[in-house]
Design a protein around this motif. Structure first.
Motif, PDB file in Angstrom:
ATOM      1  N   LEU A 153      -3.270 -11.392   1.997  1.00  0.00           N
ATOM      2  CA  LEU A 153      -3.860 -10.064   2.061  1.00  0.00           C
ATOM      3  C   LEU A 153      -2.945  -9.029   1.431  1.00  0.00           C
ATOM      4  CD1 LEU A 153      -5.987  -8.029   3.172  1.00  0.00           C
ATOM      5  CD2 LEU A 153      -4.622  -7.952   5.275  1.00  0.00           C
ATOM      6  N   THR A 154      -3.506  -8.209   0.554  1.00  0.00           N
ATOM      7  CA  THR A 154      -2.790  -7.060   0.012  1.00  0.00           C
ATOM      8  C   THR A 154      -3.660  -5.824   0.202  1.00  0.00           C
ATOM      9  OG1 THR A 154      -3.701  -7.365  -2.215  1.00  0.00           O
ATOM     10  CG2 THR A 154      -1.593  -8.446  -1.726  1.00  0.00           C
ATOM     11  N   GLY A 155      -3.025  -4.689   0.363  1.00  0.00           N
ATOM     12  CA  GLY A 155      -3.778  -3.463   0.563  1.00  0.00           C
ATOM     13  C   GLY A 155      -2.855  -2.326   0.931  1.00  0.00           C
ATOM     14  N   VAL A 156      -3.411  -1.313   1.557  1.00  0.00           N
ATOM     15  CA  VAL A 156      -2.648  -0.133   1.955  1.00  0.00           C
ATOM     16  C   VAL A 156      -2.651  -0.046   3.481  1.00  0.00           C
ATOM     17  CG1 VAL A 156      -2.548   2.384   1.887  1.00  0.00           C
ATOM     18  CG2 VAL A 156      -3.176   1.107  -0.166  1.00  0.00           C
ATOM     19  N   ALA A 157      -1.464   0.076   4.063  1.00  0.00           N
ATOM     20  CA  ALA A 157      -1.361   0.216   5.514  1.00  0.00           C
ATOM     21  C   ALA A 157      -1.893   1.578   5.928  1.00  0.00           C
ATOM     22  CB  ALA A 157       0.090   0.057   5.957  1.00  0.00           C
TER      23      ALA A 157
END
Length: 262
Positions: free
Chosen positions: A227-231
């Protein structure tokens, strides 16, 4: 040994946790392991256990956490606890430590302390819970050991390693040059005990806004496994919220989260 003034510390803490003992060891493998074993044997009176030197300390995912006398503060708090919900205890502990250490300290979910804006690790927390050897009348009560390691002094020449300190190494003497491990213990022990006892009664919810003020991941690109993304902050139960490129928000209950390069 260093001068810890355990008697004064005991006088401050024992009224909050009747029967509490404060013990300082010159060396042990792991303060967490020692208190867990005591709990399994039914020796479950509250205890603050400090080691000047740990030879087999443990961090998350089984990583070693070692320390030399005066270089780091390594200690564990063991006590019986019965919160309605265990979720977020490590976050409450991290917040208590960060607030005791000052505005420069941030929190990296789920249990690391970092220097803000520098992405260098100052310390970590390891919480372990076990059944009581002799069950009590309080529903859900268990033996909990809260372990913490905080870097006090710079590393000796030649000890720094990208493999050992993947997020960099930070220590409190960088901005408090005269600070010692015993002084640090006296600063953080009461806030830590108060935070654990308060968590038993009120859980994580009252702390969320204060945690958000120190959250070093919020708004940053992160990765957790595939998973990659913005916290985008925490949910009410302490899970980390990550928004992927498609706008879907994923809730992470545990695991390793890394900050992605810009």
């Amino acid at each position: 040994m260093l001068h810890w003034d355990a008697e004064t510390l005991w006088q401050d803490l024992e009224p909050r946790a009747p029967g509490l003992s404060v013990e300082v060891l010159a060396e042990t493998g792991s303060t967490n392991t020692l208190l867990l074993e005591r709990g399994r044997q039914g020796l479950d009176g509250p205890c603050l256990l400090v080691a000047e030197c740990q030879t087999a300390g443990r961090g998350r995912l089984g990583r070693p956490w070692w320390s030399q006398p005066g270089q780091a503060l390594t200690f564990s708090l063991g006590l019986k606890l019965a919160p309605a919900n265990w979720s977020g205890l490590s976050l409450a502990v991290g917040l208590a430590l960060a607030e005791a250490l000052g505005e420069r300290i941030g929190l990296k979910w789920p249990n690391d302390l970092w220097l803000r804006s520098e992405d260098r690790k100052l310390g970590g927390i390891l919480i372990e819970v076990a059944p009581l050897a002799v069950p009590t009348q309080r529903p859900g009560e268990r033996w909990v050991v809260v372990g913490a390691g905080l870097n006090v002094a710079p590393l000796p020449e030649g000890q720094a390693s990208a493999d050992t300190f993947r997020t960099g190494y930070a220590c409190l003497q960088e901005f408090e040059p005269g600070l010692t491990a015993p002084q640090l213990l006296h600063r953080v022990a009461r806030p830590l005990l108060d935070a654990v006892l308060a968590f038993e009664s009120t859980g994580l919810a009252p702390l969320l806004s204060r945690y958000a003020a120190r959250d070093v991941l919020a708004g940053r690109a992160v990765s957790a496994g595939a998973l990659t993304g913005v916290a985008c902050g925490l949910s009410a139960d302490g899970t980390l919220q990550v928004r992927d490129a498609q706008g879907t928000v994923h809730a992470l209950h545990s695991g390793e989260v890394s900050v992605r390069p810009c």
